[in-house]
Design an enzyme around this catalytic site. Structure first.
Site, PDB file in Angstrom:
ATOM      1  CG  HIS A 179      -0.270   9.015   1.949  1.00  0.00           C
ATOM      2  ND1 HIS A 179      -0.363   7.973   1.054  1.00  0.00           N
ATOM      3  CD2 HIS A 179      -0.655   8.508   3.145  1.00  0.00           C
ATOM      4  CE1 HIS A 179      -0.758   6.882   1.681  1.00  0.00           C
ATOM      5  NE2 HIS A 179      -0.946   7.180   2.957  1.00  0.00           N
ATOM      6  CG  HIS A 214      -5.728   5.744   3.425  1.00  0.00           C
ATOM      7  ND1 HIS A 214      -5.865   5.132   4.637  1.00  0.00           N
ATOM      8  CD2 HIS A 214      -4.385   5.860   3.228  1.00  0.00           C
ATOM      9  CE1 HIS A 214      -4.686   4.867   5.161  1.00  0.00           C
ATOM     10  NE2 HIS A 214      -3.767   5.311   4.323  1.00  0.00           N
ATOM     11  CD  GLN A 244       5.694   2.146   8.685  1.00  0.00           C
ATOM     12  OE1 GLN A 244       5.294   3.065   7.994  1.00  0.00           O
ATOM     13  NE2 GLN A 244       5.524   2.102  10.005  1.00  0.00           N
ATOM     14  CG  HIS A 294      -1.814   1.188   1.312  1.00  0.00           C
ATOM     15  ND1 HIS A 294      -1.437   2.345   1.977  1.00  0.00           N
ATOM     16  CD2 HIS A 294      -3.043   1.417   0.817  1.00  0.00           C
ATOM     17  CE1 HIS A 294      -2.419   3.225   1.890  1.00  0.00           C
ATOM     18  NE2 HIS A 294      -3.403   2.692   1.197  1.00  0.00           N
ATOM     19  CG  HIS A 295       2.175   3.639   2.909  1.00  0.00           C
ATOM     20  ND1 HIS A 295       0.967   3.437   3.534  1.00  0.00           N
ATOM     21  CD2 HIS A 295       3.065   3.839   3.913  1.00  0.00           C
ATOM     22  CE1 HIS A 295       1.106   3.502   4.838  1.00  0.00           C
ATOM     23  NE2 HIS A 295       2.379   3.746   5.100  1.00  0.00           N
ATOM     24  CG  HIS A 347       0.055  -0.286   5.045  1.00  0.00           C
ATOM     25  ND1 HIS A 347      -0.852   0.708   4.721  1.00  0.00           N
ATOM     26  CD2 HIS A 347      -0.688  -1.294   5.563  1.00  0.00           C
ATOM     27  CE1 HIS A 347      -2.060   0.310   5.022  1.00  0.00           C
ATOM     28  NE2 HIS A 347      -1.987  -0.905   5.545  1.00  0.00           N
ATOM     29  CG  MET A 371      -3.050   7.880   6.904  1.00  0.00           C
ATOM     30  SD  MET A 371      -1.408   7.181   6.562  1.00  0.00           S
ATOM     31  CE  MET A 371      -1.297   5.961   7.883  1.00  0.00           C
TER      32      MET A 371
END
Length: 351
Positions: free
Chosen positions: A231, A233, A160, A86-87, A162, A306
């Site tokens: 960014h 959603h 990181q 997703h990111h 997701h 977000m």
């Protein structure tokens, strides 16, 4: 030609091995721009063939940078697709969140019970790169680089990822999503930094909501924004960011950037050539449109929302902003007007 050597999975103080990769990079040359291809090396910062089992999982994995050598990150090449990730975020850390090779790092998100949980960084967290929606590679301008390792505060980089969906992993397929780091040891005269703006709050059912934040620059530094990234959603329609200067009690707004967050979430060139200095205000708005019959809150899953606006900038020399984030509580508690901003652009929510 530079030689890159590294040591993987050094045994640390626990019984676990850490994906603990040290840059050990030796190059001879004069200070200046790393413009020639032979002056740029690549380091693969990838997930170590992980198997996310549940949707909305956040995994982190770190590298440790050689503290005896100064490095400069000058480009980022993603190794991921939106069908898988997703990111992705890269955090610069003084200390990583964990000594593990991989750990859960999504706060209240879904967790793999076989792994420990921690923040991406234990100390000194700052975002240095972000990717989503199949964004392409990012190359910094000549002479601009993120200073890492050596004398910098960034001694570790944490990746990181997701995983909003795990459908493609149902057959036991493992993942190595991540980022190819382009770097050099040639000192870059301009230091890169990121200011991350965002909000908390909620989007009411069947509504148009403005999620807004603003912060004043209180440091005696001049920063030069050269790219921005948005960014959200699913509910985000427009994200805009501005420089705000007060002249005779009236705010003057100058656009830094504006974009549809449903497009590839890459770093785009700024709309205007401007600088930010002490006393200026930076402001950002996410325009959310909800046709849902329920309240949508800011959160970590793809069903949450977000609101982020990233400013990628450079400064002369080695001093970037100590301030890395600008966050507000968001609606219904915070908005620009309550922060006494005036003369708000009428087109802040249109493209």
């Amino acid at each position: 030609m530079a030689v890159l050597s590294f040591v993987q999975r050094n045994l640390l103080r626990s019984k676990f091995f850490w994906h603990f990769v040290c840059f050990a990079f030796f190059i001879h040359g004069q200070q200046g721009f790393a413009q020639e291809q032979e002056e740029i090396e690549t380091f693969d910062l990838l997930m170590p063939n992980v198997l996310p089992k549940k949707a909305e999982t956040y995994f982190c994995t770190p590298i440790r940078i050689d503290s005896d050598t100064d490095y400069y990150l000058v480009g980022f090449v993603p190794n991921a697709t939106m069908e898988t990730a997703h990111h992705m975020l890269l955090y610069g850390c003084e200390e990583p969140g964990s000594d593990e090779e991989v750990w859960n790092c999504g706060e209240m998100a879904v967790k793999d019970p076989s792994l420990k949980s921690a923040e991406p960084c234990k100390k000194g967290a700052q975002v240095i790169y972000a990717w989503a929606h199949d964004a392409p590679a990012l190359q910094l301008p000549p002479g601009v680089g993120f200073h890492v390792g050596g004398r910098s505060k960034i001694q570790f980089i944490t990746l990181q990822v997701h995983y909003a969906s795990v459908d493609r992993f149902a057959g036991g397929v493992r993942d190595d999503s991540g980022v190819f780091l382009k770097y050099t040891t040639i000192r870059q005269p301009k230091s890169a930094g990121v200011l991350l703006m965002g909000t908390g709050g909620r989007v009411s059912a069947n509504s148009v909501e403005y999620m807004e934040t603003a912060c004043k620059i209180n440091e005696d530094k001049v920063i030069h924004p050269f790219a921005f990234r948005t960014h959200t959603h699913a509910l985000g329609r427009v994200v805009s960011g501005y420089k705000v200067s007060r002249v005779n009690r009236r705010d003057e707004w100058k656009l830094i950037g504006k974009q549809d967050p449903q497009l590839p979430q890459m770093f785009y060139p700024v709309a205007n050539n401007l600088t930010l200095s002490k006393g200026d205000t930076v402001a950002a708005r996410c325009t959310m449109v909800s046709n849902r019959n329920w309240v949508t809150r800011i959160g970590l899953t793809s069903d949450d929302e977000m609101c982020n606006f990233y400013i990628l900038y450079w400064t002369e020399g080695g001093e970037v902003l100590n301030t890395k984030h600008c966050f507000s509580m968001g609606p219904p508690i915070y908005n620009w007007s309550r922060n006494r901003l005036n003369n708000i652009p009428e087109d802040a929510s249109t493209l």
